[in-house]
Write a protein that holds these residues in place. Structure first.
Motif, PDB file in Angstrom:
ATOM      1  N   ASP A 271       0.711  -0.940  -0.278  1.00 47.04           N
ATOM      2  CA  ASP A 271       0.130   0.278   0.017  1.00 47.04           C
ATOM      3  C   ASP A 271       0.893   1.071  -0.057  1.00 47.04           C
ATOM      4  O   ASP A 271       1.944   1.413   0.790  1.00 47.04           O
ATOM      5  CB  ASP A 271      -1.002  -0.096   1.226  1.00 47.04           C
ATOM      6  CG  ASP A 271      -2.037   1.015   1.252  1.00 47.04           C
ATOM      7  OD1 ASP A 271      -1.956   1.674   0.085  1.00 47.04           O
ATOM      8  OD2 ASP A 271      -2.754   1.371   2.180  1.00 47.04           O
ATOM      9  N   LEU A 293      -2.111  -0.122  -4.503  1.00 52.32           N
ATOM     10  CA  LEU A 293      -2.794  -1.211  -3.626  1.00 52.32           C
ATOM     11  C   LEU A 293      -2.428  -2.561  -4.343  1.00 52.32           C
ATOM     12  O   LEU A 293      -2.760  -2.660  -5.446  1.00 52.32           O
ATOM     13  CB  LEU A 293      -3.841  -0.696  -3.111  1.00 52.32           C
ATOM     14  CG  LEU A 293      -4.340  -1.751  -2.021  1.00 52.32           C
ATOM     15  CD1 LEU A 293      -3.960  -0.972  -0.905  1.00 52.32           C
ATOM     16  CD2 LEU A 293      -6.079  -1.666  -1.866  1.00 52.32           C
ATOM     17  N   PRO A 295      -4.147  -5.795  -3.451  1.00 52.95           N
ATOM     18  CA  PRO A 295      -5.415  -6.258  -2.667  1.00 52.95           C
ATOM     19  C   PRO A 295      -5.090  -7.587  -2.102  1.00 52.95           C
ATOM     20  O   PRO A 295      -5.346  -7.788  -0.738  1.00 52.95           O
ATOM     21  CB  PRO A 295      -6.612  -6.531  -3.664  1.00 52.95           C
ATOM     22  CG  PRO A 295      -6.384  -5.515  -4.885  1.00 52.95           C
ATOM     23  CD  PRO A 295      -4.817  -5.529  -5.008  1.00 52.95           C
ATOM     24  N   ALA A 296      -4.313  -8.352  -2.677  1.00 54.17           N
ATOM     25  CA  ALA A 296      -3.932  -9.859  -2.142  1.00 54.17           C
ATOM     26  C   ALA A 296      -3.273  -9.581  -0.810  1.00 54.17           C
ATOM     27  O   ALA A 296      -3.212 -10.443   0.191  1.00 54.17           O
ATOM     28  CB  ALA A 296      -3.290 -10.594  -3.037  1.00 54.17           C
ATOM     29  N   MET A 298      -3.600  -7.541   1.393  1.00 58.04           N
ATOM     30  CA  MET A 298      -4.529  -7.086   2.299  1.00 58.04           C
ATOM     31  C   MET A 298      -4.837  -8.354   3.322  1.00 58.04           C
ATOM     32  O   MET A 298      -5.421  -8.142   4.496  1.00 58.04           O
ATOM     33  CB  MET A 298      -5.751  -6.224   2.018  1.00 58.04           C
ATOM     34  CG  MET A 298      -5.295  -4.782   1.241  1.00 58.04           C
ATOM     35  SD  MET A 298      -4.757  -3.749   2.674  1.00 58.04           S
ATOM     36  CE  MET A 298      -2.999  -3.299   2.233  1.00 58.04           C
ATOM     37  N   LEU A 299      -4.986  -9.296   2.744  1.00 60.26           N
ATOM     38  CA  LEU A 299      -5.208 -10.628   3.290  1.00 60.26           C
ATOM     39  C   LEU A 299      -4.398 -11.079   4.321  1.00 60.26           C
ATOM     40  O   LEU A 299      -3.312 -10.864   4.314  1.00 60.26           O
ATOM     41  CB  LEU A 299      -5.676 -11.927   2.372  1.00 60.26           C
ATOM     42  CG  LEU A 299      -6.611 -11.564   1.420  1.00 60.26           C
ATOM     43  CD1 LEU A 299      -6.759 -12.632   0.100  1.00 60.26           C
ATOM     44  CD2 LEU A 299      -8.004 -11.601   2.075  1.00 60.26           C
ATOM     45  N   ARG A 301      -1.457 -13.562   5.862  1.00 58.85           N
ATOM     46  CA  ARG A 301      -0.782 -14.350   5.301  1.00 58.85           C
ATOM     47  C   ARG A 301      -1.115 -15.759   5.568  1.00 58.85           C
ATOM     48  O   ARG A 301      -0.610 -16.825   4.934  1.00 58.85           O
ATOM     49  CB  ARG A 301       0.635 -13.896   5.504  1.00 58.85           C
ATOM     50  CG  ARG A 301       1.165 -12.554   5.122  1.00 58.85           C
ATOM     51  CD  ARG A 301       0.968 -12.290   3.596  1.00 58.85           C
ATOM     52  NE  ARG A 301       2.207 -12.662   3.004  1.00 58.85           N
ATOM     53  CZ  ARG A 301       1.919 -12.972   1.553  1.00 58.85           C
ATOM     54  NH1 ARG A 301       0.915 -12.483   1.002  1.00 58.85           N
ATOM     55  NH2 ARG A 301       3.158 -13.138   0.915  1.00 58.85           N
ATOM     56  N   SER A 303      -3.976 -16.870   4.773  1.00 61.98           N
ATOM     57  CA  SER A 303      -5.082 -17.179   3.673  1.00 61.98           C
ATOM     58  C   SER A 303      -4.317 -17.653   2.637  1.00 61.98           C
ATOM     59  O   SER A 303      -3.496 -17.195   2.039  1.00 61.98           O
ATOM     60  CB  SER A 303      -5.784 -15.988   3.554  1.00 61.98           C
ATOM     61  OG  SER A 303      -6.406 -16.142   2.330  1.00 61.98           O
ATOM     62  N   SER A 306      -3.915 -15.582  -0.235  1.00 62.12           N
ATOM     63  CA  SER A 306      -2.913 -14.375  -0.137  1.00 62.12           C
ATOM     64  C   SER A 306      -1.819 -14.649  -1.384  1.00 62.12           C
ATOM     65  O   SER A 306      -1.031 -13.489  -1.577  1.00 62.12           O
ATOM     66  CB  SER A 306      -2.680 -13.974   1.278  1.00 62.12           C
ATOM     67  OG  SER A 306      -1.555 -14.961   1.441  1.00 62.12           O
ATOM     68  N   THR A 310      -0.979 -11.290  -7.003  1.00 63.86           N
ATOM     69  CA  THR A 310      -0.381  -9.961  -6.637  1.00 63.86           C
ATOM     70  C   THR A 310      -0.805  -8.827  -7.367  1.00 63.86           C
ATOM     71  O   THR A 310      -0.041  -7.899  -7.554  1.00 63.86           O
ATOM     72  CB  THR A 310       1.018 -10.006  -6.379  1.00 63.86           C
ATOM     73  OG1 THR A 310       1.678 -10.643  -7.271  1.00 63.86           O
ATOM     74  CG2 THR A 310       1.334 -11.034  -5.120  1.00 63.86           C
TER      75      THR A 310
END
Lengths: 462, 343
Positions: A271, A293, A295-296, A298-299, A301, A303, A306, A310
């Motif tokens: 980010d 950003l 998004p992946a 933001m999950l 690690r 998950s 994630s 990317t």
């Protein structure tokens, strides 16, 4: 014996309701200020919200499952004690408690009849050049983003504008007595699963976090920090991030703020944000921003998703507000998104705000917003107004109209309206009644009623 | 009357009532201070600020002046004229302030307009309250100490929104997290930590849009028909949902409504061509997943039971899901890696 979640939730709901009653508030109001030497300042806020609506369920195979009348009673209570005198320092301790409880009268549907949680429960000792906080608290900004934890946080201000904050503890999970599924943050899965044994019993010891932020500030022109945050979930790395944040205000005309968040585990920038605020006149504020950003990242690690993708997106935005005259403000914003693969999206909006401090104390707003992403988009028109014809009474009307580019569940238009009226019975006791009506892809007609009782009281003990 | 029509009628009535009030005039300061016939032989003495507001030196409640003063020039018409003037804006708050002390300072030489600039502009009543940054020019010591209560009454602090210092306008709402991490002490003067948690903690059963229906100026992002458009918002601002919500939060609702991959017999919300060999197809899931995997996680994030693993594990028909150049510092023996990399 440790109280159960049900017992604590019951105490919050019942205690909050009693405190929120005028009968309970009056004696406290009369207590007022106790004369003598300053000991501490206190404030408490209790909010009880009752709602009324008919609950209906959506059958996955189509159709509607009619439910019963729902009457949830929500309570929020907050207590602050500031500047408490202790033998080793005057005005040096702050205490804060915040909690909510929910009691579902009538048809409870899929959620629990009684529920609740502690939001904040912390005590802070302030020193001349530092502080220590223990208990349930929050940490925001920098590499931490926003986290809640049960633990300790300490900070020290060193000479030459340098300083260090450090924190650590167990990550706050929404439940505290290890009911099945309590570790699912905000999830109702625990209530939905028939057999609690299906869900793994979590180990609180495996959910913890630590972090620190070192900074320099001259309290005028520049403020910059370097931070690190590590969070574990189920014993594995959930987040391991480092961040650089800075604010540069060389003159009153503009301020530059930015932050870069690096995911150490993925060795990638997750980010990046930069914002330029410009104040060309006292009546105008303009902001330009850029964001990158992934998004992946933001999950958690933990998950598996994630590590699947990317792809990133970039966003450029401008935001402006102009106070044309004392009673008229004009505002607008526009954001352009570029997704990897070449697709674009945008969000554009604007509003007028009229206000008058005359006899009716009026505020009127008219706004328009357009959102378009790769698959769908919508137009929003919003009109709202508030009146305060008497010092103790106020009325508001808030209306929304949505036009969807692509129908959602076969419906292209939504209408939502909210009317409210409030009356301040006393400075410490306020009542509000509201009704809402909606027609949307999910409800042909949705009517709800709300009653809110607020008690606010504050003072000093001397 | 249909409910929708009743709502529209209510909104129009409230707006109409509000707009009529804007027409009420303020006190014509300019005319009285610069355009009066005064000071010459046969004319009354010219008025100054002190002519009407001298009492404010000692009593801050005396803001409007004595209506009897109007009678000197306007005679019997004064009462009617006075009643037509819109009351002065009180902003429903006060600051701890001494006019007498400030007027005696050399910098002000007894002049009101040094602070109350714009008072002579007709109809600009709000301008008479000086901006906070004017105070800060001299009194920045209290601000450095995060001490607001030296000027503001504690009970007012909860209702105030800074207009000229730490302004909560522009893109402040969008970027307040970056501000809060640096100015925690200043924020704490007005805001409790539990105020942060009320927005950021998602375990509560009731959102602020329901609790605060009257707060029409607050930028609460879940207002209106958010349930219907939440998928649009999620795709438009990818990753924004994940700032506050864990995938399990999304899935708890999707489970209940039967659109979660973790519910038996769930409805498949995806279009034809979502899964299959046509990886370049318009509707293929790979394209959407690469764009915003957090949307997938809202239904499919289930640890070792995640259904994506069935095809994308090592040797599976879905192939390697990692993008080119992908790397990780964790050990290949980490439990999560072993979901797909079965030894």
């Amino acid at each position: 014996m440790r109280p159960t979640r049900i017992e604590i939730a019951f105490a919050i709901v019942v205690g909050g309701s009693v405190l929120a009653s005028p009968a309970a508030a009056q004696p406290r109001a009369e207590a007022g200020v106790v004369e003598g030497e300053d000991l501490f300042a206190y404030s408490f806020h209790v909010e009880t919200v009752g709602r009324l609506f008919r609950r209906s369920g959506y059958d996955p195979r189509g159709g509607l499952v009619e439910g019963g009348i729902a009457l949830p009673l929500y309570n929020f209570a907050q207590l602050r004690i500031d500047d408490l005198d202790v033998p080793w320092g005057d005005d040096s301790i702050d205490v804060e408690l915040g909690a909510w409880g929910n009691l579902n009268l009538g048809d409870a549907g899929p959620v629990q009849r009684l529920d609740g949680d502690v939001q904040v429960a912390r005590i802070r000792q302030r020193f001349d050049h530092g502080y220590v906080t223990i208990g349930r608290q929050v940490r925001g900004g920098g590499a931490a983003r926003f986290v809640r934890f049960d633990g300790a946080q300490a900070g020290v201000e060193a000479p030459f504008g340098l300083g260090l904050d450090a924190y650590g503890g167990f990550a706050v999970l929404p439940r505290w007595n290890q009911q099945p599924g309590y570790h699912l943050l905000g999830s109702a899965a625990a209530e939905l699963v028939r057999d609690p044994e299906v869900l793994r019993a979590p180990s609180r010891e495996q959910h913890w976090l630590v972090g620190a932020r070192a900074y320099y500030t001259d309290r005028d022109v520049i403020d910059a920090g370097l931070s690190f945050h590590e969070q574990r979930a189920d014993g594995g790395v959930a987040r391991r991030t480092a961040a650089v944040d800075a604010n540069f205000t060389p003159m009153e005309l503009f301020a530059l703020t930015g932050r870069v968040l690096l995911d150490v585990d993925a060795t990638d920038v997750s980010d990046l944000r930069a914002v330029l605020d410009v104040y060309p006149t006292d009546r105008v504020v303009l902001s330009g921003s850029y964001q990158h950003l992934v998004p992946a990242l933001m999950l958690s690690r933990q998950s598996v998703l994630s590590v699947f993708s990317t792809n990133a997106f970039d966003e450029w935005g401008i935001d402006g507000q102009w106070r044309a005259v004392s009673w008229l403000r004009v505002g607008g914003d526009a954001y352009l998104d570029r997704f990897e693969g070449g697709a674009f999206g945008h969000r554009v909006g604007g509003h007028l705000r009229l206000s008058s401090d005359g006899a009716l104390h009026t505020v009127g707003r008219l706004g328009y917003r357009r959102v378009r992403e790769a698959i769908n988009g919508y137009h929003q028109i919003r009109a709202s107004a508030s009146l305060r014809p008497w010092s103790r009474a106020h009325f508001t009307a808030d209306g929304f109209l949505y036009l969807y580019d692509e129908p959602i569940s076969g419906v292209s238009t939504s209408v939502v309206g909210v009317l409210s009226s409030g009356y301040d019975v006393a400075r410490y006791l306020k009542l509000l009644v509201a009704t809402s009506l909606a027609r949307s892809p999910y409800a042909l007609t949705d009517i709800q009623g709300t009653l809110r009782v607020e008690v606010d009281w504050e003072g000093e003990v001397r | 009357m249909k409910p929708l029509h009743a709502w529209l009628l209510g909104c129009i009535t409230v707006l109409a009532l509000g707009c009529t009030e804007l027409l009420a005039p303020g006190f014509p300061h300019r005319a009285h201070l610069t355009e009066d016939r005064c000071g010459k032989p046969g004319q009354p003495p010219c008025p100054s600020c002190a002519t009407c507001h001298d009492e404010i030196r000692h009593d801050r409640e005396q803001k409007r002046g004595d209506p009897e003063l109007c009678r000197r020039c306007h005679g019997e018409a004064s009462e009617e004229l006075f009643s037509r003037v819109r009351p002065w804006s009180h902003k429903r708050t006060e600051i701890i302030f001494s006019h007498e002390t400030h007027l005696e300072l050399e910098a002000f030489v007894g002049q009101c307009v040094a602070c109350h600039t714009g008072v002579t502009k007709d109809g600009v009543e709000g301008e008479v309250f000086p901006p906070m940054k004017l105070c800060i020019d001299c009194h920045d010591d209290g601000l450095r100490a995060d001490e607001c209560a030296s000027c503001h009454r504690p009970r007012d602090l909860k209702r105030l929104v800074p207009e000229t210092f730490l302004r909560h306008d522009g893109a402040f709402f969008r970027n307040h997290g970056m501000v809060a991490s640096r100015n925690e002490g200043v924020c704490a003067t007005c805001h409790a930590e539990s105020d942060c948690v009320r927005c950021h903690a998602q375990g509560q059963p009731l959102g602020l849009k329901t609790i605060l229906p009257e707060a029409i100026d607050r930028p609460l992002i879940h207002r209106g028909d958010f349930v219907a458009r939440h998928a649009i918002e999620a795709r438009s601002q990818q990753g924004e949902c994940a700032r506050c919500h864990q995938p399990s939060f999304c899935d708890s609702c999707h489970l209940e409504r039967g659109v979660s991959g973790q519910r038996q017999g769930a409805l498949n919300p995806h279009p034809i061509g979502w899964v299959g060999p046509d990886a370049g197809g318009r509707n293929h899931h790979g394209r959407a997943a690469r764009r915003d995997i957090t949307s997938c996680a809202a239904c499919h994030d289930a640890g070792p039971a995640t259904n994506c693993i069935r095809c994308h594990r090592v040797g599976g028909p879905g192939g390697n899901p990692h993008p080119s150049g992908w790397s990780s510092l964790r050990s290949p023996d980490a439990p999560m890696c072993r979901y797909c990399h079965v030894p």
